[in-house]
Design a protein around this motif. Structure first.
Motif, short mmCIF file in Angstrom:
data_model
loop_
_atom_site.label_atom_id
_atom_site.label_comp_id
_atom_site.label_asym_id
_atom_site.label_seq_id
_atom_site.Cartn_x
_atom_site.Cartn_y
_atom_site.Cartn_z
N ASP A 143 37.38 36.85 36.53
CA ASP A 143 38.22 35.86 37.15
C ASP A 143 38.45 36.42 38.57
O ASP A 143 38.29 37.63 38.78
N GLY A 171 41.50 37.10 39.84
CA GLY A 171 42.45 38.03 39.73
C GLY A 171 41.87 39.47 39.49
O GLY A 171 42.13 40.10 40.25
N ALA A 172 41.14 39.59 38.28
CA ALA A 172 40.53 40.83 38.06
C ALA A 172 39.59 41.35 39.41
O ALA A 172 39.76 42.63 39.47
N ALA A 224 39.85 40.56 42.49
CA ALA A 224 40.76 40.90 43.73
C ALA A 224 41.43 42.42 43.50
O ALA A 224 41.50 43.09 44.30
N LEU A 225 41.73 42.73 42.32
CA LEU A 225 42.49 43.74 41.98
C LEU A 225 41.40 44.84 42.12
O LEU A 225 41.64 46.01 42.67
N ARG A 270 40.65 45.89 45.69
CA ARG A 270 42.08 46.60 46.23
C ARG A 270 41.81 47.97 45.90
O ARG A 270 41.93 48.88 46.57
N ILE A 323 45.30 32.25 50.01
CA ILE A 323 45.04 33.49 48.97
C ILE A 323 44.12 34.76 49.82
O ILE A 323 44.15 35.86 49.54
N ASP A 355 50.39 48.92 50.38
CA ASP A 355 49.24 49.77 50.05
C ASP A 355 49.32 50.60 51.43
O ASP A 355 48.41 51.33 51.71
N ASN A 367 45.62 44.31 51.83
CA ASN A 367 44.76 43.33 50.81
C ASN A 367 45.02 42.03 50.93
O ASN A 367 46.31 41.76 51.33
N VAL A 424 45.78 37.42 47.32
CA VAL A 424 45.26 37.22 45.93
C VAL A 424 45.29 38.43 45.13
O VAL A 424 45.59 38.69 43.96
N SER A 425 44.85 39.75 45.67
CA SER A 425 44.93 40.94 45.37
C SER A 425 46.38 41.41 44.96
O SER A 425 46.90 41.90 44.12
N THR A 452 48.03 39.59 41.91
CA THR A 452 47.70 40.08 40.75
C THR A 452 47.99 41.52 40.63
O THR A 452 48.44 41.77 39.44
N LEU A 453 48.35 42.26 41.71
CA LEU A 453 48.95 43.55 41.32
C LEU A 453 50.35 43.22 40.77
O LEU A 453 50.84 44.13 39.89
N GLU A 467 49.98 43.99 36.82
CA GLU A 467 50.42 45.24 36.72
C GLU A 467 51.85 45.63 36.94
O GLU A 467 52.40 46.55 36.88
N SER A 508 46.06 36.00 37.92
CA SER A 508 46.50 36.94 38.37
C SER A 508 47.54 37.60 37.00
O SER A 508 48.10 38.68 37.20
#
Lengths: 208, 403
Positions: free
Chosen positions: A67, A69-70, A72-73, A76, B106, B131, B237, B240-241, B244-245, B249, B326
């Motif tokens: 997906d 999110g995965a 996009a991460l 990054r 996004i 970042d 970034n 959307v990144s 999700t971070l 995380e 995310s």
């Protein structure tokens, strides 16, 4: 290739073994391969990138995730290759899906993602690797037609690397060699038996 | 006469059935436009339903330190202490990241700018890119041209806004409790006080004969001077990144920084905007308290009913797929990667964990069928039992239909 009868002593050695399996698989007539590392504490994206680096020496490689999110991460975390990172759906909708000379790594496809993964995989004619896929989910109440379709799909995939510690032993496969079952005694592992294909749970139980 | 009777009859039927029809269309998510209107409206269509088998499970499993709410197909099917205020820990990010997603595209980015005012007057202005690195700062500084006098003004928030209320002294020592600032090198995970020296050293090295001055300017007092020029920008970034971070995380700095940008509150530590946003969506926010965006503050107080109703309402948002993606996935990725890895549930629970001393929270979407079961579990106790929350998740998955 000479059979490696030793279990790897750490993750680095395991990844070397995985590389030994990947290289010959590129020349194989089959084009759908699974790589399965089944032990705790792994950072799968790092393993995916290791596979990417092995393959990218001589190939145009893409990495696909379930997906947005995965993906996009990962973009990054790995900005150098962010243009090579897609979701199953976005890759299927891109022109790269027709790139038959390329190689793709799909990260951890799950039963939840099966529809988008199957579509992408069916449309893609390049060499396709899946890291720790989980295609089948026998507990979900899906109809017999869909179940059969999934079984047919799963049969297209051949394992090239497998490593899993199991109760009182370990199971390892490095393509093109046989599957090796190791027995643990006093915290040491001994080769117990070789198999041409993956032994089922009962066979493992009987042999340990 | 007959025709007008029919007209009247049809009108009556339409009026009488329209609430049911609308509810049916919404629950089954038939019309995208209607979903979007509902998401942004103050209406809540969620109803209550008795499910004895779910109630029995909760009663059997939980003590009073737990709160739980479960929603399925638009109905709260079971709950336990669901109106009791609890510290949600990082489950707070479920609200704040959704708020951010609602405010930004996004693909948007946070920017760090080098601005030039007069010949030799430069301003460094950031938006809390998590970042941002020293090499980004060097890249920006490389656009400063030689002059006999060079003034670099670092624009930053007042130190009194570094941390939201309710972050402990211990938190502030560690990376996860780093100060929330606009020019944060690697999310302030090392040292926030080096930037002046780093900039001065770089410019002195490059222009040894120049007279270099580094000033600090409070963001609150900073205003763009006339005839300023943006020299160069570093883009973060995409949102959307970063979302999700923050969620997958559980990155506190990113959650805080994103929220401060989206709510334009860099110069204050006030989170009323988040509560207001939820309230205007018809969600039960009375008596709740919002003290930060990441959940590190012990002053956050919410209910599982609020979380579950909110997660349900999010399923109507146009951004729902992005939002769900995310989150951590049980047994697969993020903070849930190593939980119930080889179980039936692996890959089927998209959620957010929350952990503080005396707090464990687990909320998200459990997929057994096409439509998710929405679950929110919070335990506030001196004897936290994380396994119980995961046990409950497995047992809910095993339960047959509501009866």
């Amino acid at each position: 290739m000479k059979t490696n009868y030793k279990l790897p002593k750490d993750l680095n050695e395991s990844l070397k073994n995985m590389e030994e399996a990947i290289i010959p698989s590129l020349l194989d007539s089959n084009r759908r391969f699974t790589i399965e590392l089944k032990f705790e504490g792994l950072k799968y994206n790092k393993i995916g990138i290791t596979i990417y680096k092995i393959l990218a020496r001589k190939n145009n490689v893409f990495i696909t995730f379930a997906d947005q999110g995965a993906a996009a991460l990962a973009q990054r975390d790995y900005p150098d290759i962010k243009d090579k990172i897609f979701t199953f759906r976005s890759f299927n909708e891109s022109n790269n899906i027709k790139n038959n000379d390329s190689v793709m790594i799909s990260m951890l496809p799950q039963p939840f993602d099966f529809d988008s993964f199957e579509k992408m995989s069916d449309n893609y004619q390049g060499i396709h690797y899946s890291l720790n896929p989980k295609f089948e989910d026998l507990n979900v109440g899906i109809g017999s037609v869909i179940r059969e379709r999934r079984k047919t799909f799963v049969k297209k995939w051949n394992n090239i690397y497998f490593l899993q510690p199991i109760n009182k032993g370990a199971l390892m496969h490095i393509f093109p060699n046989n599957w090796l079952l190791f027995k643990e005694e006093n915290k040491k592992y001994f080769l117990k038996k070789e198999f041409e294909s993956k032994p089922d749970n009962e066979t493992i139980f009987v042999n340990l | 006469m007959k025709r007008s009777f029919y007209k009247l009859f049809v009108t009556f039927i339409v009026i009488a059935t329209s609430p049911f029809l609308i509810r049916y269309l919404l629950i089954n998510k038939k019309i995208r436009l209607l979903n979007n209107i509902y998401f942004n409206s103050p209406a809540i269509i969620t109803t209550e339903k008795n499910c004895n088998n779910y109630d029995a499970l909760l009663d059997k499993t939980l003590d009073s330190s737990f709160s739980v709410s479960i929603i399925k197909n638009g109905s709260i099917i079971s709950s336990h202490n669901e109106d009791k205020l609890k510290v949600p820990a990082s489950n707070q990010k479920l609200f704040s990241t959704a708020y951010v997603l609602n405010k930004y595209k996004i693909t948007s980015n946070l920017r760090t700018n080098l601005i030039k005012a007069r010949n030799n007057d430069y301003y460094l202005v950031g938006e809390g890119d998590p970042d941002l690195s020293y090499s980004d700062i060097y890249k920006l500084l490389s656009y400063i041209k030689y002059n006999k006098n060079i003034n670099v003004n670092i624009v930053e928030i007042n130190t009194k806004y570094y941390w939201p209320k309710g972050w402990t002294k211990t938190d502030k020592i560690f990376d996860y409790g780093a100060p929330i600032t606009t020019l944060a090198i690697e999310s302030n995970s090392n040292n926030i006080f080096n930037l002046n020296k780093v900039i001065e050293n770089y410019l002195k090295d490059k222009y040894p004969s120049s007279n270099i001055k580094i000033n600090n300017i409070d963001l609150n007092k900073f205003f763009y001077l006339r005839s300023t020029k943006e020299i160069y920008s570093i883009y973060s970034n995409p949102i959307v990144s970063l979302i999700t971070l923050a969620n997958s995380e559980s990155h506190n700095f990113t959650a805080e920084s994103l929220f401060k940008n989206a709510s334009k509150t860099w110069n204050k530590n006030i989170y009323d905007e988040l509560k207001k946003w939820l309230r205007i969506k018809g969600l039960p926010t009375s008596k709740t308290n919002f003290a930060d965006a990441s959940g590190l503050s012990r002053e956050n107080k919410v209910t599982t009913r609020l979380i579950a109703l909110f997660l349900d309402k999010m399923t109507y948002s146009k951004d729902f797929n992005t939002y769900q993606s995310s989150l951590s996935v049980l047994g697969v990725r993020g903070t849930l990667a190593n939980r119930l890895k080889d179980s039936n549930l692996s890959g089927k629970f998209f959620g957010k964990t929350g952990t503080l001393s005396n707090v464990f929270a687990l909320s998200g979407y459990l997929y057994k069928d096409k439509e998710p079961i929405i679950i929110s579990i919070i335990q506030n106790s001196e004897n936290i039992d994380k396994n119980k929350a995961f046990y409950l998740l497995s047992e809910i998955y095993k339960l047959e239909k509501c009866n």
